[in-house]
Design a protein around this motif. Structure first.
Motif, PDB file in Angstrom:
ATOM      1  N   PRO A 140      -9.051  34.621 -14.981  1.00 46.02           N
ATOM      2  CA  PRO A 140      -9.016  33.149 -14.946  1.00 46.02           C
ATOM      3  C   PRO A 140      -8.396  32.621 -13.659  1.00 46.02           C
ATOM      4  N   CYS A 141      -9.073  31.656 -13.024  1.00 44.37           N
ATOM      5  CA  CYS A 141      -8.586  31.146 -11.741  1.00 44.37           C
ATOM      6  C   CYS A 141      -9.307  29.861 -11.380  1.00 44.37           C
ATOM      7  N   ARG A 142      -8.782  29.188 -10.337  1.00 47.91           N
ATOM      8  CA  ARG A 142      -9.443  28.038  -9.721  1.00 47.91           C
ATOM      9  C   ARG A 142      -9.568  28.307  -8.232  1.00 47.91           C
ATOM     10  N   ILE A 143     -10.690  27.910  -7.664  1.00 51.37           N
ATOM     11  CA  ILE A 143     -10.954  28.130  -6.241  1.00 51.37           C
ATOM     12  C   ILE A 143     -11.197  26.780  -5.589  1.00 51.37           C
ATOM     13  N   ALA A 144     -10.581  26.578  -4.433  1.00 53.22           N
ATOM     14  CA  ALA A 144     -10.828  25.377  -3.623  1.00 53.22           C
ATOM     15  C   ALA A 144     -11.123  25.838  -2.209  1.00 53.22           C
ATOM     16  N   THR A 145     -12.337  25.578  -1.731  1.00 57.10           N
ATOM     17  CA  THR A 145     -12.737  26.045  -0.413  1.00 57.10           C
ATOM     18  C   THR A 145     -13.799  25.097   0.135  1.00 57.10           C
ATOM     19  N   GLN A 146     -14.408  25.490   1.247  1.00 52.17           N
ATOM     20  CA  GLN A 146     -15.522  24.733   1.802  1.00 52.17           C
ATOM     21  C   GLN A 146     -16.726  25.648   1.925  1.00 52.17           C
ATOM     22  N   VAL A 147     -17.878  25.109   1.606  1.00 55.48           N
ATOM     23  CA  VAL A 147     -19.138  25.828   1.739  1.00 55.48           C
ATOM     24  C   VAL A 147     -20.095  24.941   2.532  1.00 55.48           C
ATOM     25  N   GLY A 206     -19.623  23.239   5.070  1.00 50.97           N
ATOM     26  CA  GLY A 206     -18.987  21.997   5.470  1.00 50.97           C
ATOM     27  C   GLY A 206     -18.651  21.049   4.341  1.00 50.97           C
ATOM     28  N   THR A 207     -18.910  21.439   3.101  1.00 51.56           N
ATOM     29  CA  THR A 207     -18.661  20.574   1.950  1.00 51.56           C
ATOM     30  C   THR A 207     -17.573  21.171   1.066  1.00 51.56           C
ATOM     31  N   PRO A 208     -16.565  20.402   0.672  1.00 53.96           N
ATOM     32  CA  PRO A 208     -15.550  20.920  -0.256  1.00 53.96           C
ATOM     33  C   PRO A 208     -16.184  21.321  -1.588  1.00 53.96           C
ATOM     34  N   VAL A 209     -15.789  22.478  -2.083  1.00 52.88           N
ATOM     35  CA  VAL A 209     -16.286  22.993  -3.357  1.00 52.88           C
ATOM     36  C   VAL A 209     -15.100  23.518  -4.165  1.00 52.88           C
ATOM     37  N   GLU A 210     -15.061  23.148  -5.431  1.00 49.48           N
ATOM     38  CA  GLU A 210     -14.087  23.703  -6.362  1.00 49.48           C
ATOM     39  C   GLU A 210     -14.828  24.470  -7.445  1.00 49.48           C
ATOM     40  N   ILE A 211     -14.243  25.583  -7.848  1.00 51.52           N
ATOM     41  CA  ILE A 211     -14.810  26.399  -8.920  1.00 51.52           C
ATOM     42  C   ILE A 211     -13.696  26.709  -9.912  1.00 51.52           C
ATOM     43  N   GLU A 212     -14.006  26.571 -11.178  1.00 53.57           N
ATOM     44  CA  GLU A 212     -13.068  26.952 -12.223  1.00 53.57           C
ATOM     45  C   GLU A 212     -13.665  28.105 -13.010  1.00 53.57           C
ATOM     46  N   GLN A 213     -12.943  29.208 -13.059  1.00 50.52           N
ATOM     47  CA  GLN A 213     -13.392  30.395 -13.796  1.00 50.52           C
ATOM     48  C   GLN A 213     -12.495  30.544 -15.022  1.00 50.52           C
ATOM     49  N   SER A 214     -13.061  30.268 -16.194  1.00 53.99           N
ATOM     50  CA  SER A 214     -12.318  30.317 -17.450  1.00 53.99           C
ATOM     51  C   SER A 214     -12.713  31.578 -18.210  1.00 53.99           C
ATOM     52  N   GLN A 270     -15.196  39.357 -23.231  1.00 57.13           N
ATOM     53  CA  GLN A 270     -16.316  39.684 -22.344  1.00 57.13           C
ATOM     54  C   GLN A 270     -17.099  38.464 -21.874  1.00 57.13           C
ATOM     55  N   SER A 271     -16.627  37.256 -22.193  1.00 56.66           N
ATOM     56  CA  SER A 271     -17.321  36.054 -21.760  1.00 56.66           C
ATOM     57  C   SER A 271     -16.594  35.417 -20.592  1.00 56.66           C
ATOM     58  N   VAL A 272     -17.357  34.886 -19.649  1.00 60.53           N
ATOM     59  CA  VAL A 272     -16.828  34.212 -18.472  1.00 60.53           C
ATOM     60  C   VAL A 272     -17.595  32.899 -18.304  1.00 60.53           C
ATOM     61  N   ARG A 273     -16.859  31.814 -18.125  1.00 59.61           N
ATOM     62  CA  ARG A 273     -17.470  30.502 -17.906  1.00 59.61           C
ATOM     63  C   ARG A 273     -17.033  30.006 -16.528  1.00 59.61           C
ATOM     64  N   ILE A 274     -18.007  29.721 -15.671  1.00 60.74           N
ATOM     65  CA  ILE A 274     -17.753  29.313 -14.300  1.00 60.74           C
ATOM     66  C   ILE A 274     -18.300  27.904 -14.119  1.00 60.74           C
ATOM     67  N   THR A 275     -17.426  26.964 -13.808  1.00 61.98           N
ATOM     68  CA  THR A 275     -17.841  25.577 -13.573  1.00 61.98           C
ATOM     69  C   THR A 275     -17.798  25.308 -12.076  1.00 61.98           C
ATOM     70  N   VAL A 276     -18.910  24.841 -11.535  1.00 64.98           N
ATOM     71  CA  VAL A 276     -19.074  24.628 -10.095  1.00 64.98           C
ATOM     72  C   VAL A 276     -18.971  23.127  -9.819  1.00 64.98           C
ATOM     73  N   ARG A 277     -18.098  22.768  -8.895  1.00 66.16           N
ATOM     74  CA  ARG A 277     -17.902  21.346  -8.587  1.00 66.16           C
ATOM     75  C   ARG A 277     -17.914  21.111  -7.075  1.00 66.16           C
ATOM     76  N   PRO A 278     -19.092  21.084  -6.468  1.00 66.53           N
ATOM     77  CA  PRO A 278     -19.149  20.644  -5.064  1.00 66.53           C
ATOM     78  C   PRO A 278     -18.844  19.153  -4.994  1.00 66.53           C
ATOM     79  N   GLN A 279     -18.331  18.715  -3.848  1.00 65.43           N
ATOM     80  CA  GLN A 279     -18.039  17.291  -3.692  1.00 65.43           C
ATOM     81  C   GLN A 279     -19.300  16.446  -3.866  1.00 65.43           C
ATOM     82  N   GLN A 280     -20.416  17.020  -3.499  1.00 67.81           N
ATOM     83  CA  GLN A 280     -21.713  16.383  -3.696  1.00 67.81           C
ATOM     84  C   GLN A 280     -22.733  17.496  -3.885  1.00 67.81           C
TER      85      GLN A 280
END
Length: 680
Positions: free
Chosen positions: A459-466, A468-476, A483-493
């Motif tokens: 489990p973690c949160r990622i804040a980076t740029q891809v 040139g655009t800020p992207v956040e990812i939450e891995q729950s 054995q289940s992984v849920r990944i939520t992708v949140r680009p700024q746009q």
């Protein structure tokens, strides 16, 4: 004029490379660094310290790159584990252990001035920023400020009590992390000056003992700095380090260490001098752990496919002749054979993890991620008390007593498997801190195709740029306990870019969905290329079946997914001596441990993941198996005899249900069992 200077430097570099025996390595002059997000220039024209930078030409193009330190923050059970480390020895060691206390040579004092200060900060620094803990940051900052503010006149740095290259290799890794976290303008010129000094000094004062064996640890920092400055002198230094360093690839090409090391033969030297001799260094477990990264790191310079692939042969040789069920190899100081009653040093565990994290990025070979998870989720937690106020020097897969005995070690002393402040030797006390924080920093990486990659699941949160655009990812996830992984992708746009997902080889029927729609998943890396909108969700369900692995003397070990399972043995903890804020403990068995396993299906029970993720009293998942007592399987001097090959189970006792728990949760345990027939 500038172009002429560059050409002259280029010719000098090629001449130096040829002199080092690596002529032609630097022939490529391809363009600039690949970047997951292009760096924005600062006032000095330097790249942003938080940009993802791939090594530029003439270095090899690696498929993945670690995100800047601090981009990944732990959540869920992983954050709780890091908080336990911070509240224990990981955050308070300096308050109870003089070697990293106020009199440390790395704070300008007269105390320990070799590797222990750098080791401590190498893990404390990322831990402090991952937890955003001001107190821990201040502790790390004192060591860093003293180091940066007290360079020697000639470019050397560190305590003047020694001029050994080795401890500075560790401190350089600290400085690279610190720069990625803060952008401190002092770091790059400081490192440049030191490397130029070293390039001039090494011909007359070459690498020796530990530095000679661990030269690849400096290549990491050399490549890091070259990526930011393109200083050709750095590639000359890399060639010189390779020339003077131990040739790990050649040693494994004809691997001679196929049995437990003969301690008497090693001790032919005078006192501890054996450790400085070639044979003692060649079979040293931690040297092997750090040597595993040598070939992939050198591949960045050589671009030779043989260097990129060599790590797999090295691991195969260690597995074949010294492999343990926890993903490690037996090396209780020195290589120790295949018996699961042999141990492995904690320093080797965290150093193998770091080598695998780097090699996974450089090679892109997914099986390295499988092994990294096996070691991180089993061998790492097993060697600590639940509160991380005590650790072992050596852990054993079959560990039935932790007490003052000399067997079964190769060259270690009787304290080797006690839990405490510094059992046997203090290197692990200083060095264990990097294990969990550096794993956290490696959970996700940038990919060369300007995307992101899930490398290890926790489990973690990622804040980076891809792009040139800020992207956040939450891995729950509660992986590896679930054995289940849920990944939520949140680009700024909304943004098109690839996401790579490492699919473990043991998961034969992985279910993968994006926004509820099924996708194809294959072992290795699965790439999802799409236009991602804020809130898009990736769901993974791994197929973790109970598996039985065969080992030394036909012993059987149970695994499920990334976890190895062990029979917990009842524990009686006896304090041996008080050590400041902590205590050294001996642990004695209170229940029977000598069981063989009956060939019958195992059942799985899942339980809540508690506040201590790897707690033996409240395991998050258990296996039920069938076993029968084997009375002739005994212990000598507190160590279980090797697993009997053809055991005779007790004739008057029927098979009983045995509950196995995750290896990392069982402090006394049996992990490799003999096979016995069902009762007639």
């Amino acid at each position: 004029m500038k172009q002429d200077t560059i050409s002259q430097d280029r010719r000098a570099l090629l001449q130096a490379a040829a002199a080092a025996g690596v002529g032609g390595l630097f022939a490529s002059t391809s363009a600039t660094a690949l970047q997951a997000s292009p760096p924005t220039p600062s006032g000095s024209g330097a790249p942003r310290h938080d940009a993802v930078l791939f090594p530029p030409a003439p270095l090899a193009q690696q498929p993945y790159q670690l995100l800047p330190v601090g981009a990944i923050k732990p959540t869920g059970w992983l954050r709780r584990q890091l908080e336990i480390q911070a509240a224990g020895l990981g955050g308070r060691l300096d308050e109870t252990w003089p070697d990293v206390g106020p009199d440390s040579g790395w704070l300008g004092g007269k105390g320990e001035s070799w590797e222990r200060g750098p080791y401590f900060i190498d893990g404390l620094l990322p831990l402090a920023w991952q937890l955003e803990d001001p107190g821990l940051k201040a502790k790390a900052q004192r060591f860093i400020d003293w180091t940066l503010e007290h360079p020697w006149d000639n470019g050397m740095f560190g305590p003047r009590q020694n001029d050994d290259w080795w401890p500075r290799m560790v401190m350089l890794k600290v400085l690279t992390q610190y720069h990625e976290l803060t952008g401190d303008a002092r770091v790059i010129p400081f490192m440049t000056r030191y490397f130029h000094h070293q390039l001039q000094a090494m011909p007359a004062r070459p690498l020796r003992d530990w530095g000679r064996m661990r030269w690849a640890d400096e290549i990491i920092s050399v490549v890091w700095l070259y990526t930011r400055t393109q200083d050709p002198k750095l590639l000359e230094l890399a060639a010189l380090l390779k020339q003077q360093g131990y040739d790990w690839q050649a040693r494994f090409a004809d691997f001679p260490f196929k049995e437990k090391v003969d301690a008497k033969g090693l001790q032919a030297g005078v006192g501890d001098a054996v450790f400085m001799q070639d044979r003692g260094q060649e079979v040293h477990g931690v040297n092997h752990a750090q040597g595993i990264k040598a070939s992939p790191m050198w591949y960045l310079v050589s671009k030779q496919e043989a260097d990129r692939k060599a790590i797999h042969h090295q691991l195969a040789m260690l597995d074949r002749y010294h492999g343990m069920p926890n993903g490690m190899y037996a090396a209780d100081e020195h290589l120790a054979g295949l018996s699961p009653s042999q141990g492995v040093e904690l320093c080797a565990v965290v150093e193998v993890m770091y080598s695998l994290e780097l090699a996974l990025a450089v090679t892109g070979d997914a099986p390295l991620g499988d092994r990294l998870e096996r070691i991180a989720f089993n061998a790492l937690p097993a060697t600590f008390t639940d509160d991380m106020w005590g650790h072992q020097y050596d852990q054993q897969p079959n560990q039935v007593e932790c007490s003052l005995h000399r067997k079964p070690w190769t060259t270690n002393g009787p304290e080797a498997n006690l839990y405490g402040l510094e059992p046997n030797f203090g290197c692990c006390t200083a060095n264990f801190h990097q294990g969990w924080p550096k794993l956290t920093a490696s959970l996700w990486m940038a990919s060369r195709d300007e995307g992101l990659a899930a490398m290890v699941y926790a489990p973690c949160r990622i804040a980076t740029q891809v792009r040139g655009t800020p992207v956040e990812i939450e891995q729950s996830t509660d992986y590896p306990f679930r054995q289940s992984v849920r990944i939520t992708v949140r680009p700024q746009q909304a943004l098109e870019f690839p996401i790579h997902l490492r699919i473990p080889a043991w998961s034969r029927a992985t279910v993968l969905r994006v926004n509820g729609q099924a996708q194809k998943a294959t072992a290795g890396f699965t790439q999802l290329m799409r236009r991602w909108s804020p809130g898009d969700v990736i769901e993974l369900e791994f197929d973790a079946q109970v598996r039985v692995e065969r080992g030394h003397h036909d012993a059987v070990t149970y695994t499920r997914g990334a976890l190895v399972y062990s029979l917990p043995v009842g524990e009686a903890w006896v304090p041996w001596r008080k050590r400041g804020l902590t205590t050294d403990w001996m642990v004695y068995p209170t229940t029977r441990w000598n069981y063989g396993i009956v060939d019958a299906p195992a059942s799985v029970q899942e339980h809540p993941v508690g506040p201590v993720p790897f707690a033996g009293k409240h395991p998050a998942v258990t296996l039920q198996v069938q076993g029968r007592p084997v009375p002739a399987w005994k212990a000598e001097e507190g160590a279980a005899d090797p697993v009997p090959q053809k055991p005779e189970p007790a004739k008057d006792e029927p098979a009983v249900a045995l509950t196995l728990i995750p290896y990392g949760a069982a402090k006394l345990r049996i992990t490799a069992f003999p096979r016995v027939p069902a009762a007639t």
